[in-house]
Design a protein around this motif. Structure first.
Motif, PDB file in Angstrom:
ATOM      1  N   ARG A 180       0.692  -0.664  -0.044  1.00  0.00           N
ATOM      2  CA  ARG A 180       0.035   0.131   0.387  1.00  0.00           C
ATOM      3  C   ARG A 180       0.845   1.483   0.295  1.00  0.00           C
ATOM      4  O   ARG A 180       0.452   2.230  -0.663  1.00  0.00           O
ATOM      5  N   SER A 181       2.100   1.186   0.856  1.00  0.00           N
ATOM      6  CA  SER A 181       2.842   2.374   0.786  1.00  0.00           C
ATOM      7  C   SER A 181       3.455   3.067  -0.725  1.00  0.00           C
ATOM      8  O   SER A 181       3.624   3.920  -0.422  1.00  0.00           O
ATOM      9  N   GLY A 187      -0.017   3.265  -3.062  1.00  0.00           N
ATOM     10  CA  GLY A 187      -1.129   4.176  -2.386  1.00  0.00           C
ATOM     11  C   GLY A 187      -2.446   3.518  -1.801  1.00  0.00           C
ATOM     12  O   GLY A 187      -2.816   2.108  -2.047  1.00  0.00           O
ATOM     13  N   ASP A 188      -3.003   4.457  -1.527  1.00  0.00           N
ATOM     14  CA  ASP A 188      -4.392   3.486  -1.060  1.00  0.00           C
ATOM     15  C   ASP A 188      -5.560   3.395  -1.646  1.00  0.00           C
ATOM     16  O   ASP A 188      -7.005   2.956  -1.579  1.00  0.00           O
ATOM     17  N   ASP A 189      -5.377   3.927  -3.007  1.00  0.00           N
ATOM     18  CA  ASP A 189      -6.621   3.487  -3.721  1.00  0.00           C
ATOM     19  C   ASP A 189      -6.992   2.676  -4.234  1.00  0.00           C
ATOM     20  O   ASP A 189      -7.862   2.193  -4.831  1.00  0.00           O
ATOM     21  N   LYS A 221     -10.846   3.958   4.397  1.00  0.00           N
ATOM     22  CA  LYS A 221     -10.603   4.421   3.750  1.00  0.00           C
ATOM     23  C   LYS A 221     -11.250   5.411   3.863  1.00  0.00           C
ATOM     24  O   LYS A 221     -10.411   6.796   3.348  1.00  0.00           O
ATOM     25  N   THR A 227      -9.199   9.311   4.721  1.00  0.00           N
ATOM     26  CA  THR A 227      -9.493  10.652   3.278  1.00  0.00           C
ATOM     27  C   THR A 227      -9.401  11.594   4.170  1.00  0.00           C
ATOM     28  O   THR A 227      -8.596  12.757   4.292  1.00  0.00           O
ATOM     29  N   LYS A 254      -6.782  12.558   6.297  1.00  0.00           N
ATOM     30  CA  LYS A 254      -5.793  12.907   5.668  1.00  0.00           C
ATOM     31  C   LYS A 254      -5.932  14.840   5.209  1.00  0.00           C
ATOM     32  O   LYS A 254      -4.910  15.517   4.684  1.00  0.00           O
ATOM     33  N   THR A 289      -1.503   9.411  10.934  1.00  0.00           N
ATOM     34  CA  THR A 289      -1.516   9.972   9.578  1.00  0.00           C
ATOM     35  C   THR A 289      -1.726  11.487  10.075  1.00  0.00           C
ATOM     36  O   THR A 289      -1.486  12.265   8.624  1.00  0.00           O
ATOM     37  N   TYR A 341      -0.195  14.406   7.557  1.00  0.00           N
ATOM     38  CA  TYR A 341      -0.622  14.872   6.416  1.00  0.00           C
ATOM     39  C   TYR A 341      -1.541  16.021   6.796  1.00  0.00           C
ATOM     40  O   TYR A 341      -1.666  17.564   5.894  1.00  0.00           O
TER      41      TYR A 341
END
Length: 326
Positions: free
Chosen positions: A135-136, A139-141, A276, A280, A283, A321, A325
């Protein structure tokens, strides 16, 4: 090549002593010698640095039978076979492996094997840590499903020799130049290299995503309806009955469809979608809200359980997180 010669922890012909040593380092294996006991002599070496856990085992000229029950839902043992041959029953398959091949043991599944003159470098891995590393990078998507590896890796597999050389490099340095060096930056760099190559070069369910290839699995229509319903109503109270009704199928069919398509049941998929959504917001748009308020907004009422689920999914706590961010 003698692996980890400066990290030898056991050299013995005592079967009980060897069983205990391996159990404490990796997983319980019920070993038995088939044939002459005098041919059995084991050497066990091991080194652990943060998330790098390497062993080397040899058992002399003996034939061994090995039985091991399910141990750990999160654990994997990757055997880089250095000598001998073996046959195993694992993950519902009859498997054969030999020198220079790889054998990936899923510790959530029992194994039964017979090994001749066997020796291997053993790399212990965590499915969750591999998933978080993937995932790193992607990405999270990207929707990462349950992580599954092919149990046997043929020596002709593209990329296998590259990965073997990387393991040799790490083992050599931890046994030699870096034996007395405690530098977390260097260790992290080696771990990242191992994890990235493991996911990119070895046959597994993330390999296409890791190499930038589109994943083209056919998802049944009723699973798509359930998936779309989950995404559209994740902010509402949803149960399995609601999802099954939207899909137009029974519970068992829905559970199997989600496991086949996404590697997790529908309620776990819903939890991932909600996590997720929370991430979002953390972040980008807290707008004065606390983590607890955002979590409750997305259906998480137990903060301790929410924090554990969040860390398991993303490899960091919600507070980390925010610091990263915001």
């Amino acid at each position: 090549m003698t692996y980890l010669q400066n990290h030898t922890i056991l050299s013995s012909g005592d079967l009980d002593e060897v069983r205990e040593s391996i159990k404490n380092l990796a997983a319980r294996h019920d070993l038995d010698v088939k044939g002459r006991q005098a041919d059995f002599h084991a050497r066990v070496a091991a080194v652990e640095r943060d998330d790098i856990n390497l062993m080397h085992v040899t058992f002399g000229n003996a034939r061994l039978s090995v039985e091991s029950s399910e141990e750990d839902d999160d654990g994997l043992l990757l055997y880089l076979v250095t000598s001998g041959t073996g046959v195993a029953q694992h993950c519902g398959e009859d498997l054969e492996f030999s020198a220079n091949a790889g054998f990936m043991r899923d510790l959530a599944v029992p194994v039964s094997a017979t090994e001749d003159d066997f020796g291997a470098v053993v790399l212990r891995l965590s499915k969750n840590k591999l998933k978080n590393h993937a995932r790193s990078l992607v990405g999270d998507d990207v929707d990462l499903k349950g992580l599954r590896f092919n149990p046997v890796i043929d020596p002709a597999t593209p990329g296998w020799n590259v990965f073997r050389h990387t393991v040799d490099y790490v083992a050599h340095n931890l046994d030699g130049p870096l034996r007395d060096v405690q530098n977390p930056f260097i260790t992290t760099q080696m771990k990242d290299m191992l994890f990235t190559q493991c996911l990119s070069l070895l046959p597994n369910s993330y390999q296409d995503v890791m190499n930038g290839r589109a994943v083209t699995e056919i998802v049944p229509y009723y699973v798509k309806r359930a998936r779309d319903h989950i995404h559209a109503h994740a902010h509402k109270k949803l149960g399995l009955a609601d999802i099954a009704a939207a899909a137009g199928c029974g519970y068992r069919g829905l559970q199997k469809g989600f496991m086949d398509a996404y590697g997790k049941p529908p309620i776990a998929y819903l939890r991932t979608v909600r996590l997720k959504r929370v991430r979002t917001i953390l972040k980008t748009e807290l707008n004065g809200k606390t983590v607890a308020e955002v979590a409750r907004q997305w259906g998480f009422s137990h903060m301790g359980r929410f924090a554990k689920d969040y860390q398991r999914e993303f490899g960091e706590l919600p507070s980390e997180t925010i610091r990263k961010y915001v």
